[in-house]
Design an enzyme around this catalytic site. Sequence first.
Site, short mmCIF file in Angstrom:
data_model
loop_
_atom_site.label_atom_id
_atom_site.label_comp_id
_atom_site.label_asym_id
_atom_site.label_seq_id
_atom_site.Cartn_x
_atom_site.Cartn_y
_atom_site.Cartn_z
N GLU A 1 0.82 -1.23 0.00
CA GLU A 1 0.00 0.00 0.00
C GLU A 1 0.85 1.27 0.00
O GLU A 1 0.41 2.31 -0.49
CB GLU A 1 -0.92 0.03 1.23
CG GLU A 1 -2.02 -1.01 1.22
CD GLU A 1 -3.07 -0.73 0.15
OE1 GLU A 1 -3.30 0.44 -0.16
OE2 GLU A 1 -3.63 -1.70 -0.39
N HIS B 1 3.70 1.76 -1.62
CA HIS B 1 4.02 2.04 -3.03
C HIS B 1 2.79 2.57 -3.77
O HIS B 1 2.86 3.53 -4.53
CB HIS B 1 4.48 0.76 -3.74
CG HIS B 1 5.74 0.16 -3.19
ND1 HIS B 1 5.77 -1.09 -2.60
CD2 HIS B 1 7.02 0.61 -3.17
CE1 HIS B 1 7.01 -1.37 -2.24
NE2 HIS B 1 7.79 -0.35 -2.57
N GLY C 1 8.87 8.09 -1.23
CA GLY C 1 8.24 7.94 0.09
C GLY C 1 9.10 8.57 1.17
O GLY C 1 10.33 8.43 1.17
N VAL D 1 2.97 5.07 4.81
CA VAL D 1 1.76 4.27 4.99
C VAL D 1 2.09 3.13 5.97
O VAL D 1 3.15 2.50 5.87
CB VAL D 1 1.25 3.71 3.65
CG1 VAL D 1 0.05 2.81 3.84
CG2 VAL D 1 0.92 4.85 2.71
P1 AMP Z 1 11.37 0.38 -2.25
O1 AMP Z 1 10.58 -0.52 -3.16
O2 AMP Z 1 11.44 -0.09 -0.84
O3 AMP Z 1 12.69 0.79 -2.84
O4 AMP Z 1 10.52 1.72 -2.16
C1 AMP Z 1 10.12 2.42 -3.31
C2 AMP Z 1 9.52 3.74 -2.87
O5 AMP Z 1 8.41 3.49 -2.02
C3 AMP Z 1 10.50 4.61 -2.07
O6 AMP Z 1 10.34 5.97 -2.46
C4 AMP Z 1 10.06 4.37 -0.65
O7 AMP Z 1 10.37 5.44 0.22
C5 AMP Z 1 8.56 4.22 -0.82
N1 AMP Z 1 7.97 3.50 0.31
C6 AMP Z 1 8.38 2.33 0.84
N2 AMP Z 1 7.62 2.00 1.90
C7 AMP Z 1 6.71 2.99 2.05
C8 AMP Z 1 5.64 3.24 2.98
N3 AMP Z 1 5.38 2.41 3.97
N4 AMP Z 1 4.92 4.36 2.82
C9 AMP Z 1 5.18 5.24 1.81
N5 AMP Z 1 6.16 5.06 0.90
C10 AMP Z 1 6.92 3.96 1.02
#
Ligand code: AMP
Length: 282
Positions: free
Chosen positions: A35, A37, A147, A176
């Site tokens: 959620e 993402h 995020g 989130v």
């Molecule tokens: P990742 O797939 O972990 O590299 O994350 C991809 C993007 O999603 C990055 O910009 C993260 O900061 C964002 N992201 C990861 N977890 C969350 C979350 N719980 N809430 C909001 N954005 C997130």
Amino acid sequence: MKIIRNAQEMREWSYSQRCAGKKIGFVPTMGFLHEGHLSLMQIAKEKSDTVVVSIFVNPTQFGPGEDYETYPRDEKRDIELLEESAIDILFLPRVKDIYPDEYRTFVSVKGLDSHLCGASRPGHFEGVTTIVSKLLNIVCPDSAVLGSKDAQQARIIQQMTDDLQFGIEIILGAIVREHDGLAMSSRNVRLTQVHRSQASALHRGLRSSRKVIESGERDVNRLKAGIKRHLKENAPDGILEYFEVVDWESMTPIERIDGKVLVAVAVKFGNVRLIDNEILEF
Ligand code: AMP
């Protein structure tokens, strides 16, 4: 939704959209979507005419002994989720196309990676800024949504796009969380049941630090003592990697809270590393 694996094809698609006057929003991810993402994709949809999501587990941001090999992956499920979210393009590059054998170029942002995750994961942010530069060059978006879960990463990418004059708007989405407050993360599935139940202590600890700060506390050492006690009692299996308050602009630790600050924590449960934070401004 169209799936593009080839960089040249991706570039041509973006060019055609720009020629048609459409604004492209971009959400880079490492997949195993949740959620958090999806909330970034929602923001991208609201801010632009067309949305590109990338999934790429980037080997250069994982250090030796880190979890590159075991990082959760499920391409089929991710594609289904993206279809449901009505995303226009999924960019799914291959590692050998992004980093061919003769690859030599890395992007580094000086000074913002000396603390927090940069200190505990040497080279990590150089891997991040390198892959994000490459993806921005290939996708050519008008805006990218990141995020605030990875707040230091967002700060560093903002600095990089400003310094290198990418001309791309960086938009930050809120964290989130699961029902008990644990920040959503692709890595959460790898927590044992016991560790999962302890993991919400990170958020509760940050929330109580925030309340203490809001009621007037400015001394970081007293906050540190409080959170250590809280984690010891509520997450006895967690190994505290850091709890720091840093100045938002310089990402350096401060002793007294003033201006815009990032309150950040990293805890390891077994080999699963969790991070969480609050961005506060006074
Ligand atoms: P990742 O797939 O972990 O590299 O994350 C991809 C993007 O999603 C990055 O910009 C993260 O900061 C964002 N992201 C990861 N977890 C969350 C979350 N719980 N809430 C909001 N954005 C997130």
